[in-house]
Design an enzyme around this catalytic site. Structure first.
Site, PDB file in Angstrom:
ATOM      1  N   ASP A   1       0.516  -1.276  -0.188  1.00  0.00           N
ATOM      2  CA  ASP A   1       0.564  -0.030   0.366  1.00  0.00           C
ATOM      3  C   ASP A   1       0.569   1.154  -0.099  1.00  0.00           C
ATOM      4  OD1 ASP A   1      -1.969   2.210   0.469  1.00  0.00           O
ATOM      5  OD2 ASP A   1      -2.781   1.362   2.275  1.00  0.00           O
TER       6      ASP A   1
ATOM      7  N   ASP B   1     -12.925   5.127   1.706  1.00  0.00           N
ATOM      8  CA  ASP B   1     -11.576   4.490   1.067  1.00  0.00           C
ATOM      9  C   ASP B   1     -11.396   5.955   1.234  1.00  0.00           C
ATOM     10  OD1 ASP B   1      -9.091   4.690   1.657  1.00  0.00           O
ATOM     11  OD2 ASP B   1      -8.985   2.844   0.126  1.00  0.00           O
TER      12      ASP B   1
END
Length: 495
Positions: free
Chosen positions: A6, A168
């Site tokens: 990520d 998100d």
């Protein structure tokens, strides 16, 4: 070993699938799961990445780079000493540090990676991420959309069809994804959001409030004091985080400046309700983006039965209240650490690609409409937004003048969530040596292909002569292998 990464605006993580086939976050050298996405140029040969780099932000802000993800795919350059660095080069340094952690933690070489990107990243931004991986010396097997990764981490348990909305909101971006899930198959319906809205914008509201309040009480303007401003920014972020768990907190910075009387201290109290009010327009923008995305998909709020929250900024009470207000009937999932959920989903995808995990199938969609510009400046779409990919679409074009020897293909991307008819140029290329004839006679076949990473390739073919040209759209320019080899960042030592 294939890992999941990520690559975040504020923090980055690396994860893997362990012997029990469960995703697990790699612990870094400081015993933390999160590595700040910050790079400090110690000198012309050495750089620090992570917490050590972030500690330099106050006194050496001119050599410390943060939040570079917001500049991916742009022509922005970071000037350090006599060198200019692209966002891809800075991101590559962060990737190199994450890979160091993974090698040390796992005790083996890292063969490849799955790297997450915002679902609303455009083609330039995706290509910039792929370039960062190449500069870091890692093979990126897949660019995975972050909301899809979050949904994977939760792994819907029932066999029934679930209608899922993933929200998100990280440090720099806000992603919205609508998807359907049934029996291990994740089918994305629609994406939306903004690559310029995230936790940093909420921090900035606090920073401006603190600056104006301090000027009112002391008569001193700190907005041009670089060191003081960095201290306020760091403390504003901490205050935002604290206000997710308490109703009131203090920002205390001793000796922030001097006046004729001596040292001046900054001491302010911030209440949660006050912070929420300061950010009211940001919350309204979030609500508007969610409604736009639902409208694109042709569904109402009641259609959603599961809401998945991801990203550190999703902890803000104002954000959760907004979600509860809009989706009161839906089950809201936030039991997995929102800072880690995207990396865990990336690790699951890495496990699927490595053959360790079965019964997971992804079907993602394009976030923007892709097409070309005609001779009158009009946008001609070839691949509409929310088209499942991989995909290939072709269309015939022709010449506009007699005896035309070449055509120029101008590739455009339309932003469905931005201003009306907002278009981004992805690049231009020429097809020379075409059949000459009267205007309208030649047949030029233009083909758009989107691969499994959501990256666009364009081919133009003169059907009569067989003359063909193709290009992979890259970060504003067409990068050759030689250009990659000459990147300055590859010679830097990541400490």
């Amino acid at each position: 070993m294939i890992v999941g990464i990520d690559l975040g605006t504020t923090n980055s993580l690396v994860a893997f699938v362990n012997r029990e086939n469960k995703p697990e976050i790699v612990i870094n050298e400081r015993g933390s799961r999160l590595t700040p996405s910050v790079v400090y140029f110690k000198n012309d040969q050495d750089v620090l990445v992570g917490e050590l780099a972030r500690s330099q932000m106050i006194l050496k802000s001119d050599r410390t780079i943060s939040s570079i993800k917001r500049c991916m795919g742009s022509d922005y350059r970071v000037h350090i000493s006599e060198y200019d660095y692209t966002p891809a080069e800075i991101s590559a340094l962060i990737l190199r540090k994450l890979l160091q952690y993974a090698r040390e933690y796992l005790g083996q070489e890292i063969e490849a990676a799955v790297v997450t990107v915002p679902a609303y990243f455009n083609d330039n931004q995706r290509q910039s991420t792929l370039l960062a991986g190449e500069l870091a010396g890692i093979r990126i097997l897949k660019l995975l959309n972050e909301p899809t990764a979050a949904a994977l981490a939760y792994g819907m348990q029932s066999g029934d069809q679930e209608k899922v909305l993933v929200l998100d909101i990280g440090g720099g971006t806000f992603d919205i994804t609508l998807m359907e899930y049934q029996e291990g198959i994740y089918r994305v319906m629609c994406t939306g959001g903004s690559t310029a809205l995230g936790g940093l914008d909420f921090d900035e509201r606090l920073v401006q409030h603190v600056l104006s309040t301090f000027e009112e009480t002391s008569g001193i303007d700190l907005s041009q004091d670089r060191v003081a401003l960095q201290q306020i920014q760091i403390n504003a972020e901490k205050a935002k985080i604290d206000l997710s768990t308490v109703n009131e907190c203090s920002i205390l910075i001793p000796y922030i400046t001097m006046n004729s009387q001596g040292p001046v201290h900054l001491n302010q109290t911030i209440q949660r309700e006050q912070f929420t009010n300061l950010c009211d327009d940001l919350f309204q923008e979030i609500k508007s983006l969610i409604r736009q995305t639902l409208g694109k998909a042709g569904v109402e709020e009641q259609w959603v039965n599961i809401v998945v929250l991801a990203g550190g900024a999703s902890r803000m009470p104002g954000f959760r209240e907004l979600v509860a207000e809009m989706f009161g009937e839906a089950e809201v999932r936030h039991d997995i650490n929102p800072d880690e959920v995207v990396a865990l989903g990336a690790a699951i995808t890495a496990g699927v690609l490595a053959g360790k995990i079965n019964n997971v199938e992804l079907h993602d969609v394009t976030s923007h409409t892709l097409g070309v510009e005609d001779d009158e400046g009009e946008f001609i779409p070839l691949i509409p937004a929310d088209t499942p990919y991989p995909v290939e679409q072709s269309r015939l074009f022709t010449t506009v003048r007699d005896d035309q020897e070449e055509v120029m293909i101008h590739i455009l991307q339309r932003d469905e969530m931005g201003e009306e008819d907002a278009r981004i140029s992805l690049g231009k290329f020429h097809l020379a040596g075409i059949q000459q004839g009267k205007a309208g006679e030649p047949n030029i076949d233009v083909t758009f292909t989107i691969d499994r990473n959501g990256v666009l390739n364009v081919t133009a073919l003169d059907i009569e002569t067989g003359t063909q040209n193709q290009v992979e759209i890259t970060e504003m320019v067409y990068t050759t292998d030689n250009q990659i080899e000459n990147q300055k960042s590859k010679s830097l030592n990541v400490l």
